[in-house]
Design a protein around this motif. Structure first.
Motif, PDB file in Angstrom:
ATOM      1  N   ASP A 119      32.912  45.274  41.189  1.00  0.00           N
ATOM      2  CA  ASP A 119      31.630  44.574  41.316  1.00  0.00           C
ATOM      3  C   ASP A 119      30.458  45.432  40.865  1.00  0.00           C
ATOM      4  N   ASP A 120      30.582  46.762  41.027  1.00  0.00           N
ATOM      5  CA  ASP A 120      29.483  47.642  40.620  1.00  0.00           C
ATOM      6  C   ASP A 120      29.659  48.162  39.191  1.00  0.00           C
ATOM      7  N   SER A 121      30.658  47.674  38.464  1.00  0.00           N
ATOM      8  CA  SER A 121      30.885  48.091  37.087  1.00  0.00           C
ATOM      9  C   SER A 121      29.831  47.467  36.182  1.00  0.00           C
ATOM     10  N   PRO A 122      29.346  48.199  35.158  1.00  0.00           N
ATOM     11  CA  PRO A 122      28.394  47.602  34.213  1.00  0.00           C
ATOM     12  C   PRO A 122      29.017  46.466  33.401  1.00  0.00           C
ATOM     13  N   PHE A 123      30.352  46.336  33.457  1.00  0.00           N
ATOM     14  CA  PHE A 123      31.020  45.241  32.757  1.00  0.00           C
ATOM     15  C   PHE A 123      31.072  43.966  33.594  1.00  0.00           C
ATOM     16  N   HIS A 124      30.745  44.084  34.863  1.00  0.00           N
ATOM     17  CA  HIS A 124      30.806  42.915  35.731  1.00  0.00           C
ATOM     18  C   HIS A 124      29.789  41.872  35.268  1.00  0.00           C
ATOM     19  N   ASP A 125      30.249  40.655  35.037  1.00  0.00           N
ATOM     20  CA  ASP A 125      29.422  39.531  34.563  1.00  0.00           C
ATOM     21  C   ASP A 125      28.899  39.719  33.138  1.00  0.00           C
TER      22      ASP A 125
END
Length: 486
Positions: free
Chosen positions: A446-452
């Motif tokens: 959820d905290d990944s820069p790839f999330h969404d």
């Protein structure tokens, strides 16, 4: 033209640039004054950012087993690098000579023309190209190329002949170093401060030790030190007599700090130590130079192939000159901490207290490993804009891959992470300059820069220049970085 690009200097920077140009199918000649490598190794490893860059070109396996560490230092004060957000650590025990060997073999495999024993004696440029007069074992010859890049070190001949301004401060203190065998030397990798100066030592393997000495008040010499001088200083500081040891090589360096005012003058450019010199601290010089080369290579190739958008080549100076400024700033600060006399001890004590704070330690770690570097790339607020794309596992119909593996070719990549035909249709107009990958990320947190994130446009050097959602129109980003559509 005898070549599209002439690179002067067959050190790590020049060889990396030559390989990057050959990945983009640009003819390149590398001119090296020395007839054979010296075998000397001032740098002994890679920072985290350089490890990422070598990984994105698939080069790390060529180095064999690489020893990495989660600990580093700033001016001899220990800093925890384990908090850095990267799959890599700082590498140790890779001599610069080995790096040159591997990069040289890679550049040659790709078709670079590497000519040793070729000394540049004059440089003349006009609106259409650069003429270089070269002294060779067979006599003098002239070569002409569209562009010339000086990667020929701190005493750069290209920089002098092409008239680059090189302001800065002269050396005020000197360090001597040597690689020795045949003696037992206690390890002091982060420096041993004694009343007369600083002694540093580290084992390099195979019974070899790197020793570095700094005596307070010692004058800055004009010629490199020889081993008897290094051994005498080592004995004065530590009491240990190593005069009978075998010296593999010896030299000296100062804290002189200079940077050219412009990384480009017309058709002549500079990279690495040719553009910036400073006190060696953590091997940053070679690493920043390699990063210069990777930033420049694809832009110069675009210019050669004729599709570069206006002012693309000028972004090399705009992006890398501030990095060089930060490099000079932090190495000067480290020099004061590491090489200063006892009057600096209160400053060391205060900074040690600050480093105990995670935010301060992270700031210093990112500074000296190159992870703080990011560029202005256009509108948008996505967290990856301007930053290097992190390693991320990806899944497509053809199987698994990663952001790192997709950059092996040295071409730009558009990551279509939402199976969006509109994105692919737009990018098709830049076919041959931008590869398109359609797939999805492998379980980002959820905290990944790839999330969404639904799409990313990544330059050949790994930096993100467009992202969806939140970064404007894709055609504008493609045009800005990769020229007019076909």
């Amino acid at each position: 033209m005898d070549s599209a690009v002439i690179v002067v200097g067959a050190g790590p920077v020049g060889l990396m640039l030559a390989a990057e140009l050959r990945l983009a199918d640009v003819p390149v000649v590398v001119l090296e004054q020395l007839e054979r490598p010296t075998g000397q190794s001032r740098a002994l490893g890679f920072t985290v950012r350089t490890m990422e860059i070598l990984d994105q070109r698939g080069l790390l396996p060529r180095f064999g087993e690489i020893s990495t560490s989660s600990m580093g230092h700033f001016g001899g004060l220990l800093v925890d690098f384990g908090m850095l957000d990267s799959v890599h650590g700082t590498s140790h025990g890779i001599p610069q000579a080995r790096t040159e060997e591997i990069l040289g073999a890679w550049a040659a495999e790709l078709g670079a023309d590497i000519r040793r024993g070729h000394e540049v004696v004059s440089v003349t440029s006009d609106a259409y190209g650069v003429d270089v007069e070269v002294r060779t074992p067979a006599g003098t010859e002239r070569l002409r190329a569209s562009y010339l890049v000086g990667c020929d070190g701190g005493r750069s001949t290209v920089r002098k002949l092409a008239g680059f301004s090189f302001p800065g401060t002269p050396g005020t203190m000197e360090m001597m170093l040597a690689d020795v065998k045949g003696c037992d030397i206690p390890a002091h990798p982060f420096g041993h401060h004694v009343p007369g100066g600083v002694a540093m030592s580290a084992p390099l393997g195979d019974g070899t030790h790197r020793i570095i000495v700094r005596e307070h008040g010692a004058p800055v010499r004009s010629q490199p030190a020889e081993f008897p001088e290094v051994a005498a200083a080592w004995q004065r500081l530590t009491g240990q007599d190593i005069s009978d040891a075998e010296a593999l090589w010896a030299s000296s360096f100062s804290d002189a700090s200079r940077q050219v005012t412009a990384y480009r003058r017309g058709r002549v450019l500079l990279a690495g130590d040719a553009a910036h010199i400073h006190l060696p601290a953590g091997g940053q010089g070679m690493n920043v130079g390699i990063q210069d080369a990777v930033n420049l290579g694809w832009k110069l190739a675009a210019q050669i192939h004729g599709w570069a958008p206006p002012a693309l080549l000028d972004t090399y100076h705009r992006e890398r000159h501030p990095v060089g400024e930060r490099l000079l700033m932090n190495t000067r600060a480290q020099g004061l901490l590491f090489l200063g006399d006892e009057s600096v001890q209160p400053l060391r004590d205060v900074l040690n207290e600050l480093i105990a704070l995670p935010s301060a330690a992270l700031h210093l770690a990112r500074m000296v490993t190159g992870l703080e570097n990011h560029y202005e790339t256009g509108p948008g607020e996505h967290p990856l804009l301007g930053r290097r794309v992190p390693h991320q596992e990806l899944v497509a119909e053809s199987g698994k891959t990663s952001t790192t593996e997709l950059l092996h070719t040295g071409r730009a990549v558009l990551l279509d992470l939402a199976d969006d035909p509109a994105v692919r249709t737009i990018a098709s107009a830049w076919h041959g300059r931008v590869d398109v990958f359609t797939g999805h990320t492998h379980a980002p947190a959820d905290d990944s820069p790839f999330h969404d994130t639904t799409a990313l446009l990544v330059r050949p050097d790994g930096h993100v220049v467009w992202a969806a959602p939140g970064a404007g129109e894709l055609p504008a980003a493609l045009y800005r970085w990769f020229g007019a559509p076909r």
